[in-house]
Motif scaffolding. Structure first.
Motif, PDB file in Angstrom:
ATOM      1  N   ILE A  81       0.839  -1.165  -0.011  1.00 18.72           N
ATOM      2  CA  ILE A  81       0.002   0.090   0.049  1.00 18.72           C
ATOM      3  C   ILE A  81       0.874   1.170   0.047  1.00 18.72           C
ATOM      4  N   TYR A  82       0.569   2.218  -0.903  1.00 22.12           N
ATOM      5  CA  TYR A  82       1.494   3.165  -1.055  1.00 22.12           C
ATOM      6  C   TYR A  82       0.754   4.561  -0.455  1.00 22.12           C
ATOM      7  N   ALA A  83       1.461   5.373   0.266  1.00 15.47           N
ATOM      8  CA  ALA A  83       0.791   6.410   0.769  1.00 15.47           C
ATOM      9  C   ALA A  83       1.690   7.601   1.137  1.00 15.47           C
ATOM     10  N   SER A  84       1.276   8.920   1.070  1.00 13.78           N
ATOM     11  CA  SER A  84       2.399   9.980   1.438  1.00 13.78           C
ATOM     12  C   SER A  84       2.714   9.874   2.877  1.00 13.78           C
ATOM     13  N   ARG A  85       3.627  10.433   3.251  1.00 15.42           N
ATOM     14  CA  ARG A  85       4.066  10.435   4.874  1.00 15.42           C
ATOM     15  C   ARG A  85       2.848  10.785   5.770  1.00 15.42           C
ATOM     16  N   GLU A  86       2.458  11.935   5.521  1.00 17.30           N
ATOM     17  CA  GLU A  86       1.394  12.467   6.275  1.00 17.30           C
ATOM     18  C   GLU A  86       0.178  11.773   6.470  1.00 17.30           C
ATOM     19  N   THR A  87      -0.098  11.113   5.302  1.00 14.19           N
ATOM     20  CA  THR A  87      -1.395  10.223   5.030  1.00 14.19           C
ATOM     21  C   THR A  87      -1.035   9.068   5.618  1.00 14.19           C
ATOM     22  N   ALA A  88       0.093   8.363   5.660  1.00 14.14           N
ATOM     23  CA  ALA A  88       0.280   6.953   6.463  1.00 14.14           C
ATOM     24  C   ALA A  88       0.097   7.269   7.827  1.00 14.14           C
ATOM     25  N   ALA A  90      -1.759   9.515   9.444  1.00 22.16           N
ATOM     26  CA  ALA A  90      -3.181   9.768   9.800  1.00 22.16           C
ATOM     27  C   ALA A  90      -3.661   8.278   9.509  1.00 22.16           C
ATOM     28  N   LEU A  91      -3.427   7.216   8.803  1.00 18.62           N
ATOM     29  CA  LEU A  91      -3.784   5.974   8.566  1.00 18.62           C
ATOM     30  C   LEU A  91      -3.447   5.225   9.940  1.00 18.62           C
ATOM     31  N   ASN A 103      -6.615   3.571  11.035  1.00 15.67           N
ATOM     32  CA  ASN A 103      -6.670   2.219  10.850  1.00 15.67           C
ATOM     33  C   ASN A 103      -5.381   1.577  11.295  1.00 15.67           C
ATOM     34  N   PRO A 104      -5.344   1.175  12.664  1.00 20.09           N
ATOM     35  CA  PRO A 104      -4.030   0.780  13.261  1.00 20.09           C
ATOM     36  C   PRO A 104      -3.529  -0.493  12.544  1.00 20.09           C
ATOM     37  N   ALA A 105      -4.254  -1.228  11.735  1.00 19.48           N
ATOM     38  CA  ALA A 105      -3.955  -2.553  11.261  1.00 19.48           C
ATOM     39  C   ALA A 105      -2.744  -2.128  10.253  1.00 19.48           C
ATOM     40  N   SER A 106      -3.040  -0.834   9.620  1.00 22.16           N
ATOM     41  CA  SER A 106      -1.952  -0.298   8.456  1.00 22.16           C
ATOM     42  C   SER A 106      -0.549   0.010   8.895  1.00 22.16           C
ATOM     43  N   GLN A 107      -0.330  -0.070  10.362  1.00 20.45           N
ATOM     44  CA  GLN A 107       1.300   0.502  10.721  1.00 20.45           C
ATOM     45  C   GLN A 107       2.102  -0.589  10.388  1.00 20.45           C
ATOM     46  N   GLY A 108       2.982  -0.422   9.842  1.00 20.75           N
ATOM     47  CA  GLY A 108       4.087  -1.060   9.274  1.00 20.75           C
ATOM     48  C   GLY A 108       3.873  -1.658   7.816  1.00 20.75           C
ATOM     49  N   ARG A 109       2.512  -1.428   7.513  1.00 22.20           N
ATOM     50  CA  ARG A 109       2.117  -2.292   6.122  1.00 22.20           C
ATOM     51  C   ARG A 109       1.995  -1.055   4.820  1.00 22.20           C
ATOM     52  N   VAL A 110       2.428   0.118   5.212  1.00 21.46           N
ATOM     53  CA  VAL A 110       2.248   1.083   4.525  1.00 21.46           C
ATOM     54  C   VAL A 110       3.504   1.665   3.755  1.00 21.46           C
ATOM     55  N   THR A 111       3.885   1.483   2.457  1.00 21.87           N
ATOM     56  CA  THR A 111       4.968   2.021   1.833  1.00 21.87           C
ATOM     57  C   THR A 111       4.941   3.688   1.741  1.00 21.87           C
ATOM     58  N   VAL A 112       5.897   4.381   2.458  1.00 18.43           N
ATOM     59  CA  VAL A 112       5.646   5.778   2.476  1.00 18.43           C
ATOM     60  C   VAL A 112       6.422   6.373   1.126  1.00 18.43           C
ATOM     61  N   ASP A 123      -8.731  19.139   2.265  1.00 14.15           N
ATOM     62  CA  ASP A 123      -8.730  19.056   3.790  1.00 14.15           C
ATOM     63  C   ASP A 123      -8.457  17.836   4.465  1.00 14.15           C
ATOM     64  N   ALA A 124      -7.269  17.319   3.943  1.00 14.10           N
ATOM     65  CA  ALA A 124      -6.859  15.832   4.424  1.00 14.10           C
ATOM     66  C   ALA A 124      -5.275  16.250   4.845  1.00 14.10           C
ATOM     67  N   ALA A 125      -4.727  15.155   5.463  1.00  9.61           N
ATOM     68  CA  ALA A 125      -3.319  15.348   6.134  1.00  9.61           C
ATOM     69  C   ALA A 125      -2.346  15.649   5.139  1.00  9.61           C
ATOM     70  N   GLN A 126      -2.313  15.126   3.869  1.00  2.24           N
ATOM     71  CA  GLN A 126      -1.309  15.450   2.797  1.00  2.24           C
ATOM     72  C   GLN A 126      -1.882  14.582   1.523  1.00  2.24           C
ATOM     73  N   SER A 127      -2.921  14.918   1.219  1.00  2.98           N
ATOM     74  CA  SER A 127      -3.674  14.193  -0.096  1.00  2.98           C
ATOM     75  C   SER A 127      -2.737  14.472  -1.282  1.00  2.98           C
TER      76      SER A 127
END
Ligand SMILES: [Zn+2]
Ligand SMILES: [Zn+2]
Length: 269
Positions: free
Chosen positions: A79-86, A88-89, A93-102, A124-128
């Protein structure tokens, strides 16, 4: 030349998920509906979850990540997301911890055979972010959830063969509609959602610069109608250059949109 196509699985205020396939590489953009809806839509194309090479998240709003927790259980795809989005997730969504490629917004990376460029969007999101996906010299732009189109985003999207662009609301319907005043202000504001007229202005610029396929997306259920969105952009691009314009439905598309060189281009009436 390998085949490329785009298939919108869900689009609009209640959930967003798109599939972009280039050759053997399939990526999902957002997971904003239940995993069951995603797997059912994939099955309709003869695809299974294990064919997904990665998921590009635009931001942490629920209409973009509703199916994330279940996806994490059923798939090991990155799963890819920007640093701030990761970040916020990781809270939502605590299950996403360690699973997101930032990634850093503005950075380039690759998912299989697809080159990915992520650019920051005003929302108006963390870093859309929005994305430009490249494959064999063809570029596919994706920009939803943005209050307006800043110059640098217009520059990024210009020259993309295909662009998925937000056409969220009709300003009159929004003002006369059922939303409470502060929400109307938010949607119409610079960090809200792109209106039909603003989409049409951007669309005309894109078509002048070579975009052959426009997919209007993230339509509001309460403050827009597909015919209105289509009409507004159609009139703005009429006479400029051949271009097909498609409205992404709320549910999955009937068929994938082929993005091939020889694909017939027409202005739908
Ligand atoms: Zn959003
Ligand atoms: Zn959204």
């Amino acid at each position: 030349m390998e085949q490329r196509f785009y298939y919108s699985i869900a689009s609009g205020s209640s959930g967003n998920c798109g599939l972009y396939v280039a050759g053997d590489t399939a990526v999902l953009i957002d997971l904003g509906v239940s995993l069951r809806r995603i797997t059912t839509a994939l099955a309709g194309l003869g695809l299974t979850l294990d064919r997904i090479a990665g998921v590009l998240i635009t931001h942490e709003h629920i209409d973009h990540v509703k199916g994330l927790d279940m996806f994490l259980k059923k798939s090991s795809a990155p799963i890819y997301a920007s640093r701030e989005t990761a970040l916020a997730l990781s809270i939502k969504n605590p299950a996403s911890q360690g699973r997101v490629t930032v990634f850093q917004a503005g950075e380039d990376f690759a998912v299989g055979a697809i080159g990915v460029h992520a650019f920051e969007t005003p929302h108006d999101a963390a870093q859309s972010v929005g994305y430009v996906l490249s494959h064999e010299g063809r570029r596919f732009g994706f920009a939803t959830d943005l209050g307006f189109v800043p110059v640098d985003i217009a520059d990024r999207l210009r020259g993309c063969d295909t662009v998925v662009l937000e056409s969220n609301h009709d300003p009159h319907m929004l003002q006369a509609g059922p939303y409470p005043y502060p929400l109307k202000q938010r949607v119409a504001g610079p960090n809200g959602h792109l209106s039909n007229p603003d989409c049409a202005i951007c669309a005309a610029d894109l078509v002048k610069n070579g975009t052959k396929t426009l997919i209007l997306a993230h339509l509001s259920e309460k403050n827009n109608m597909p015919e209105l969105a289509l009409q507004q952009t159609k009139s703005a691009v009429r006479g400029l250059a051949p271009c097909r314009i498609i409205v992404a439905p709320k549910g999955h598309m009937e068929a994938p949109i082929l993005l091939e060189e020889g694909e017939q281009c027409c202005l739908f009436d």
